[in-house]
Motif scaffolding. Structure first.
Motif, PDB file in Angstrom:
ATOM      1  N   ILE A 162     -21.385 -47.999 -51.407  1.00 47.30           N
ATOM      2  CA  ILE A 162     -20.164 -47.703 -51.538  1.00 47.30           C
ATOM      3  C   ILE A 162     -20.051 -47.579 -53.076  1.00 47.30           C
ATOM      4  O   ILE A 162     -19.570 -46.515 -53.471  1.00 47.30           O
ATOM      5  CB  ILE A 162     -19.140 -48.759 -50.914  1.00 47.30           C
ATOM      6  CG1 ILE A 162     -19.082 -48.588 -49.490  1.00 47.30           C
ATOM      7  CG2 ILE A 162     -17.726 -48.408 -51.727  1.00 47.30           C
ATOM      8  CD1 ILE A 162     -18.456 -47.533 -49.026  1.00 47.30           C
ATOM      9  N   GLN A 163     -20.847 -48.303 -53.702  1.00 52.10           N
ATOM     10  CA  GLN A 163     -20.590 -48.390 -55.341  1.00 52.10           C
ATOM     11  C   GLN A 163     -21.486 -47.204 -55.679  1.00 52.10           C
ATOM     12  O   GLN A 163     -20.965 -46.637 -56.688  1.00 52.10           O
ATOM     13  CB  GLN A 163     -21.150 -49.753 -55.801  1.00 52.10           C
ATOM     14  CG  GLN A 163     -20.328 -50.930 -55.678  1.00 52.10           C
ATOM     15  CD  GLN A 163     -21.112 -52.097 -56.142  1.00 52.10           C
ATOM     16  OE1 GLN A 163     -22.373 -52.334 -56.065  1.00 52.10           O
ATOM     17  NE2 GLN A 163     -20.379 -53.207 -56.572  1.00 52.10           N
ATOM     18  N   ARG A 164     -22.505 -46.694 -55.141  1.00 52.63           N
ATOM     19  CA  ARG A 164     -23.031 -45.734 -55.342  1.00 52.63           C
ATOM     20  C   ARG A 164     -22.494 -44.225 -55.293  1.00 52.63           C
ATOM     21  O   ARG A 164     -22.529 -43.306 -56.236  1.00 52.63           O
ATOM     22  CB  ARG A 164     -24.320 -45.511 -54.709  1.00 52.63           C
ATOM     23  CG  ARG A 164     -25.452 -44.345 -55.086  1.00 52.63           C
ATOM     24  CD  ARG A 164     -25.650 -44.030 -56.658  1.00 52.63           C
ATOM     25  NE  ARG A 164     -26.125 -42.608 -57.081  1.00 52.63           N
ATOM     26  CZ  ARG A 164     -26.126 -42.030 -58.068  1.00 52.63           C
ATOM     27  NH1 ARG A 164     -25.082 -42.556 -58.906  1.00 52.63           N
ATOM     28  NH2 ARG A 164     -26.813 -40.847 -58.339  1.00 52.63           N
TER      29      ARG A 164
ATOM     30  N   GLU B 171     -19.064 -44.294 -55.186  1.00 54.32           N
ATOM     31  CA  GLU B 171     -17.981 -44.074 -55.966  1.00 54.32           C
ATOM     32  C   GLU B 171     -18.475 -43.574 -57.416  1.00 54.32           C
ATOM     33  O   GLU B 171     -17.741 -42.764 -58.142  1.00 54.32           O
ATOM     34  CB  GLU B 171     -17.497 -45.362 -56.151  1.00 54.32           C
ATOM     35  CG  GLU B 171     -16.807 -46.094 -55.053  1.00 54.32           C
ATOM     36  CD  GLU B 171     -16.211 -47.546 -54.869  1.00 54.32           C
ATOM     37  OE1 GLU B 171     -16.640 -48.199 -55.828  1.00 54.32           O
ATOM     38  OE2 GLU B 171     -15.144 -47.925 -54.107  1.00 54.32           O
TER      39      GLU B 171
ATOM     40  N   GLU C  50     -18.241 -53.789 -38.684  1.00 50.20           N
ATOM     41  CA  GLU C  50     -18.795 -54.390 -39.922  1.00 50.20           C
ATOM     42  C   GLU C  50     -18.606 -53.695 -40.982  1.00 50.20           C
ATOM     43  O   GLU C  50     -18.125 -52.364 -40.837  1.00 50.20           O
ATOM     44  CB  GLU C  50     -20.500 -54.380 -39.756  1.00 50.20           C
ATOM     45  CG  GLU C  50     -20.752 -55.402 -38.540  1.00 50.20           C
ATOM     46  CD  GLU C  50     -22.378 -55.590 -38.637  1.00 50.20           C
ATOM     47  OE1 GLU C  50     -22.678 -56.773 -38.242  1.00 50.20           O
ATOM     48  OE2 GLU C  50     -23.024 -54.499 -38.616  1.00 50.20           O
ATOM     49  N   ALA C  51     -18.370 -53.843 -42.216  1.00 53.28           N
ATOM     50  CA  ALA C  51     -18.276 -53.543 -43.348  1.00 53.28           C
ATOM     51  C   ALA C  51     -19.391 -52.462 -43.850  1.00 53.28           C
ATOM     52  O   ALA C  51     -20.497 -52.909 -43.622  1.00 53.28           O
ATOM     53  CB  ALA C  51     -17.912 -54.486 -44.553  1.00 53.28           C
ATOM     54  N   LEU C  52     -19.195 -51.612 -44.624  1.00 52.67           N
ATOM     55  CA  LEU C  52     -20.260 -50.753 -45.220  1.00 52.67           C
ATOM     56  C   LEU C  52     -20.822 -51.304 -46.322  1.00 52.67           C
ATOM     57  O   LEU C  52     -20.382 -52.067 -46.785  1.00 52.67           O
ATOM     58  CB  LEU C  52     -19.507 -49.215 -45.602  1.00 52.67           C
ATOM     59  CG  LEU C  52     -18.925 -48.524 -44.658  1.00 52.67           C
ATOM     60  CD1 LEU C  52     -18.121 -47.361 -45.629  1.00 52.67           C
ATOM     61  CD2 LEU C  52     -19.719 -47.817 -43.851  1.00 52.67           C
ATOM     62  N   PRO C  53     -22.148 -51.059 -46.202  1.00 44.32           N
ATOM     63  CA  PRO C  53     -22.836 -51.908 -47.305  1.00 44.32           C
ATOM     64  C   PRO C  53     -22.286 -51.514 -48.950  1.00 44.32           C
ATOM     65  O   PRO C  53     -22.117 -50.417 -49.288  1.00 44.32           O
ATOM     66  CB  PRO C  53     -24.404 -51.327 -47.438  1.00 44.32           C
ATOM     67  CG  PRO C  53     -24.316 -50.082 -46.769  1.00 44.32           C
ATOM     68  CD  PRO C  53     -23.163 -50.210 -45.762  1.00 44.32           C
ATOM     69  N   ARG C  54     -22.273 -52.942 -49.646  1.00 40.99           N
ATOM     70  CA  ARG C  54     -21.452 -52.651 -51.013  1.00 40.99           C
ATOM     71  C   ARG C  54     -22.344 -51.675 -51.870  1.00 40.99           C
ATOM     72  O   ARG C  54     -21.716 -50.803 -52.580  1.00 40.99           O
ATOM     73  CB  ARG C  54     -21.245 -53.973 -51.346  1.00 40.99           C
ATOM     74  CG  ARG C  54     -20.511 -53.971 -52.757  1.00 40.99           C
ATOM     75  CD  ARG C  54     -20.305 -55.380 -53.071  1.00 40.99           C
ATOM     76  NE  ARG C  54     -19.107 -55.536 -54.425  1.00 40.99           N
ATOM     77  CZ  ARG C  54     -19.073 -56.575 -55.156  1.00 40.99           C
ATOM     78  NH1 ARG C  54     -19.454 -57.795 -54.583  1.00 40.99           N
ATOM     79  NH2 ARG C  54     -18.202 -56.335 -56.103  1.00 40.99           N
ATOM     80  N   ALA C  55     -23.610 -51.775 -51.710  1.00 43.39           N
ATOM     81  CA  ALA C  55     -24.175 -51.145 -52.757  1.00 43.39           C
ATOM     82  C   ALA C  55     -24.037 -49.424 -52.428  1.00 43.39           C
ATOM     83  O   ALA C  55     -23.968 -48.692 -53.477  1.00 43.39           O
ATOM     84  CB  ALA C  55     -25.737 -51.479 -52.762  1.00 43.39           C
TER      85      ALA C  55
ATOM     86  N   TYR D 134     -14.509 -41.713 -45.573  1.00 38.94           N
ATOM     87  CA  TYR D 134     -15.678 -41.899 -46.566  1.00 38.94           C
ATOM     88  C   TYR D 134     -16.688 -40.659 -46.927  1.00 38.94           C
ATOM     89  O   TYR D 134     -17.136 -40.399 -47.593  1.00 38.94           O
ATOM     90  CB  TYR D 134     -16.400 -43.118 -46.716  1.00 38.94           C
ATOM     91  CG  TYR D 134     -16.716 -43.693 -45.592  1.00 38.94           C
ATOM     92  CD1 TYR D 134     -18.033 -43.213 -44.985  1.00 38.94           C
ATOM     93  CD2 TYR D 134     -16.024 -44.347 -44.728  1.00 38.94           C
ATOM     94  CE1 TYR D 134     -18.462 -43.614 -43.845  1.00 38.94           C
ATOM     95  CE2 TYR D 134     -16.646 -44.848 -43.291  1.00 38.94           C
ATOM     96  CZ  TYR D 134     -17.954 -44.439 -42.998  1.00 38.94           C
ATOM     97  OH  TYR D 134     -18.380 -44.834 -42.049  1.00 38.94           O
TER      98      TYR D 134
END
Length: 257
Positions: A179-181, A183, A172-177, A204
């Motif tokens: 990853i954004q935080r 970054e 499964e993909a990592l949670p977008r929120a 990561y």
């Protein structure tokens, strides 16, 4: 008692830092009695489960969708290792540090201990085992433990769907929120970075520590053994997390604000 190299320097840098980044893995929860396995597989010693599949398959998003009872069975076993355990001094020091210096916590752990200890600026990159979502209607609830879940998978109270933990399963993909935080934190920069109790096998997790030398940040690794990022550390504290961070907090207290 072994010394922690550069302890006073670290305390001074923290108190002058614009931001501190703390990266944690399973090792930080060892003093709470949790196993220091890498991911989920260590609980099974790389053997096939009774379902005839590797644990990474049983704990995959695909199996959760196809046969959630299998995935839930193993998630419940993982939860049982957390049941009754509490955050330890390392979690508490990190939470207290946030009261003194802007501090972001990036954790791979799904035990929820950082949040329970009071950490606020928290990136739970792999989720939280105790936050449950309905796979159909989006209903959300928080549980203290799984003892109240009498049926697995637990049914949603609002529809015909079932609940699943808000964790990242294999495939499964990592949670977008999250990853954004992460970054955003890397773009804003940090002056001190810790890698605590993690082998840092995921890019990561390794990258924010590995690039510290390029940005001038002080990089401290807290781990009894060698890891994928050990060569990037300015200081290596070969100690358990609770002992090391307790001594760091004492050094910070001696310096004051």
């Amino acid at each position: 008692m072994d010394t922690l190299p550069g302890l006073e320097e670290t305390a001074a840098r923290i108190l002058e830092a614009r931001r501190v980044l703390v990266i944690t893995g399973a090792g930080i929860s060892a003093d709470s009695g949790l196993p220091t396995y890498r991911g989920f597989g260590g609980l099974y010693n790389d053997e096939l489960t009774e379902d005839g599949m590797p644990i990474e398959v049983a704990l995959s998003g695909e199996v959760m969708r196809r046969d959630p009872a299998i995935t839930w069975k193993h998630l419940a076993r993982i939860e049982a290792t957390c049941r009754g355990a509490r955050p330890n001094a390392a979690h508490e020091v990190i939470a207290a540090l946030q009261e003194r210096v802007p501090t972001t916590v990036l954790t791979q752990n799904i035990d929820g201990f950082h949040r329970r200890a009071g950490s606020r600026d928290l990136i739970e990159i792999h989720g939280d085992l105790f936050e449950l979502d309905c796979t159909h209607c989006g209903h959300h609830e928080t549980v203290a433990d799984y003892s109240q879940l009498t049926v697995l998978p637990p049914p949603c109270p609002h529809c015909l769907g079932h609940l699943r933990p808000r964790v990242v399963l294999f495939g499964e993909a990592l949670p977008r929120a999250a990853i954004q935080r992460l970054e955003a934190v890397m773009q804003e920069g940090y002056d001190v970075v810790f890698s605590i109790g993690t082998t840092s096998v995921f890019p990561y997790i390794a990258q924010p520590f590995a690039i510290a030398g390029e940005t001038g940040a002080l990089a401290i690794e807290v781990n009894p053994g060698d890891t994928a990022v050990s060569r990037h550390a300015d200081l290596r504290w070969r100690s358990g997390a609770a002992e090391a961070l307790t001594r760091l907090w004492r050094a910070l207290g001696e310096r004051g604000n």
